[in-house]
Enzyme design. Structure first.
Site, PDB file in Angstrom:
ATOM      1  N   ASP A 115      35.401  47.444  53.193  1.00 56.03           N
ATOM      2  CA  ASP A 115      34.546  47.123  54.330  1.00 56.03           C
ATOM      3  C   ASP A 115      34.699  48.209  55.393  1.00 56.03           C
ATOM      4  O   ASP A 115      35.798  48.416  55.921  1.00 56.03           O
ATOM      5  CB  ASP A 115      34.961  45.756  54.895  1.00 56.03           C
ATOM      6  CG  ASP A 115      33.956  45.182  55.872  1.00 56.03           C
ATOM      7  OD1 ASP A 115      32.912  45.818  56.087  1.00 56.03           O
ATOM      8  OD2 ASP A 115      34.218  44.095  56.424  1.00 56.03           O
ATOM      9  N   ASP A 143      27.554  48.422  54.432  1.00 55.27           N
ATOM     10  CA  ASP A 143      28.923  48.756  54.837  1.00 55.27           C
ATOM     11  C   ASP A 143      30.016  48.044  54.057  1.00 55.27           C
ATOM     12  O   ASP A 143      31.193  48.153  54.408  1.00 55.27           O
ATOM     13  CB  ASP A 143      29.102  48.493  56.333  1.00 55.27           C
ATOM     14  CG  ASP A 143      28.875  47.039  56.707  1.00 55.27           C
ATOM     15  OD1 ASP A 143      28.283  46.292  55.911  1.00 55.27           O
ATOM     16  OD2 ASP A 143      29.295  46.638  57.811  1.00 55.27           O
ATOM     17  N   GLU A 144      29.683  47.315  53.002  1.00 57.17           N
ATOM     18  CA  GLU A 144      30.747  46.651  52.239  1.00 57.17           C
ATOM     19  C   GLU A 144      30.337  46.472  50.792  1.00 57.17           C
ATOM     20  O   GLU A 144      29.161  46.395  50.460  1.00 57.17           O
ATOM     21  CB  GLU A 144      31.115  45.294  52.859  1.00 57.17           C
ATOM     22  CG  GLU A 144      29.986  44.299  52.900  1.00 57.17           C
ATOM     23  CD  GLU A 144      30.422  42.934  53.420  1.00 57.17           C
ATOM     24  OE1 GLU A 144      31.540  42.492  53.089  1.00 57.17           O
ATOM     25  OE2 GLU A 144      29.625  42.307  54.137  1.00 57.17           O
TER      26      GLU A 144
END
Length: 365
Positions: A12, A106-107
């Site tokens: 993350d 983003d993850e």
């Protein structure tokens, strides 16, 4: 027979959008940055850790963020840049495994049970990925290492920002026991309140109730709760997750009536149709049209229709979405702050077209 424990990472990026802005503009470093458009209807896309100290969080109304942190620097989002960095990060993941399940820009989950490298452990793989992200993007990421997906996601948040936390198989039961039940996936505020009424506050309390009691109270969801309390999650990392829906929505500067929504619906239908055409290039087409509305008092309404003949143009999509307004039973003069248009019910194009003549004959009859 149960399979050997998987080795799962959840990676993350830390305050991703805000961190990209601080990286690219040195004058923003160390300052409370809020990624959002200004305005009464805007929401926060991301907040730097300096802004989070004041209680600013993603999805919060921008006006509230400004009240909480008057000195915040508001930066309009630039998704072109964020997507470019996201591609860089995924290229780093791909050096280690092909089993990558992105959750957002983003993850992502990674299955590193077997890797492309000669690194000795999942922990070493996580450390190598974090180091490469730092070196190649000048950004930081946090990672969780665990035997399954939901534990890895909990672990990645454990030492944020720029942290690494590992839950080994023999540690699972002891790690979970003291956690609040709200940490379990699927346990929202409503379910947490129901469990509190049963004097269940921690995962250990939940586990102590036993599977039979939970199934009797909550059915199949009770069984799932018990499995989670035991740290059981057999969901694999799915690199080829299929799109379930494409959509576009808009929040208005001024609340509108149903009759005033048509031009906005038609504009959003164009965006949704463009996204659908990208899916169609991969051989999948949608059959269901979805209209989403949010009232001035924040109640969300959805209506959907699966016509016998699927929409074949943006005009047909817009017409169907506009027509669904007639299925909204609300008080006269009701005002709406948001409208969205979506397409769902994706099927493989070849199998659908093979049945096309049958559908056409039925409609003619």
């Amino acid at each position: 027979m149960p399979h050997p424990p998987r080795k799962i990472l959840h990676v993350d990026m830390d305050a991703f959008y805000a961190s990209v802005e601080q990286r690219d503009d040195p004058s923003l470093r160390g300052k409370p940055v809020v990624v959002a458009w200004r305005g009464a209807r805007s929401v926060v896309c991301a907040a730097s850790y300096e802004a989070r100290k004041f209680g600013v969080r993603s999805a919060m109304p921008a006006v509230r963020a400004e009240r909480l942190c008057p000195q915040a620097i508001f930066v309009p989002p630039d998704f072109v840049r964020y997507k470019a960095v996201s591609r860089q990060v995924r290229e780093i993941f791909a050096r280690h495994t092909d089993l990558i399940e992105p959750l957002s820009l983003d993850e992502a989950y990674l299955d590193v049970t077997v890797t492309k490298t000669e690194l000795p452990s999942a922990t070493a793989t996580a450390e190598a990925i974090r180091a490469a992200i730092r070196e190649e993007t000048d950004l930081t990421a946090s990672a969780g290492v665990a035997p399954n997906k939901f534990l890895a996601k909990i672990a990645s948040d454990w030492r944020k920002p720029d942290g690494l936390f590992v839950i080994r198989p023999h540690q699972v039961a002891a790690f979970l026991a003291p956690l609040k039940v709200g940490k379990l996936p699927g346990v929202g505020k409503v379910m947490e309140a129901k469990l509190t009424d049963m004097d269940v506050h921690t995962v250990g309390d939940l586990r102590a109730l036993g599977q039979a009691v939970l199934e009797q109270r909550f059915g199949q969801w009770g069984r799932r709760l018990y499995e989670l309390s035991m740290g059981i999650d057999e969901h694999p990392v799915s690199p080829d997750r299929l799109t379930l829906q494409v959509s576009a929505e808009d929040t208005f500067e001024k609340d509108l009536t149903l009759d005033q929504l048509e031009p906005h619906i038609r504009r959003l239908a164009e965006k949704t149709w463009a996204a659908h055409q990208r899916e169609a290039l991969g051989g999948r087409i949608a059959r269901t049209v979805v209209l989403k509305l949010k009232t001035a008092d924040f109640h969300t309404l959805t209506r959907s229709v699966t016509p016998s003949v699927r929409p074949r143009s943006v005009e047909e999509l817009a017409d169907l979405a506009c027509a669904m307004r007639e299925r909204v039973q609300r008080d006269e003069g009701e005002l709406y702050r948001l409208v969205g248009v979506g397409l769902s019910g994706f099927v493989e194009q070849e199998s659908f077209l093979a049945q096309g003549d049958l559908f056409d004959l039925e409609s003619e009859g």
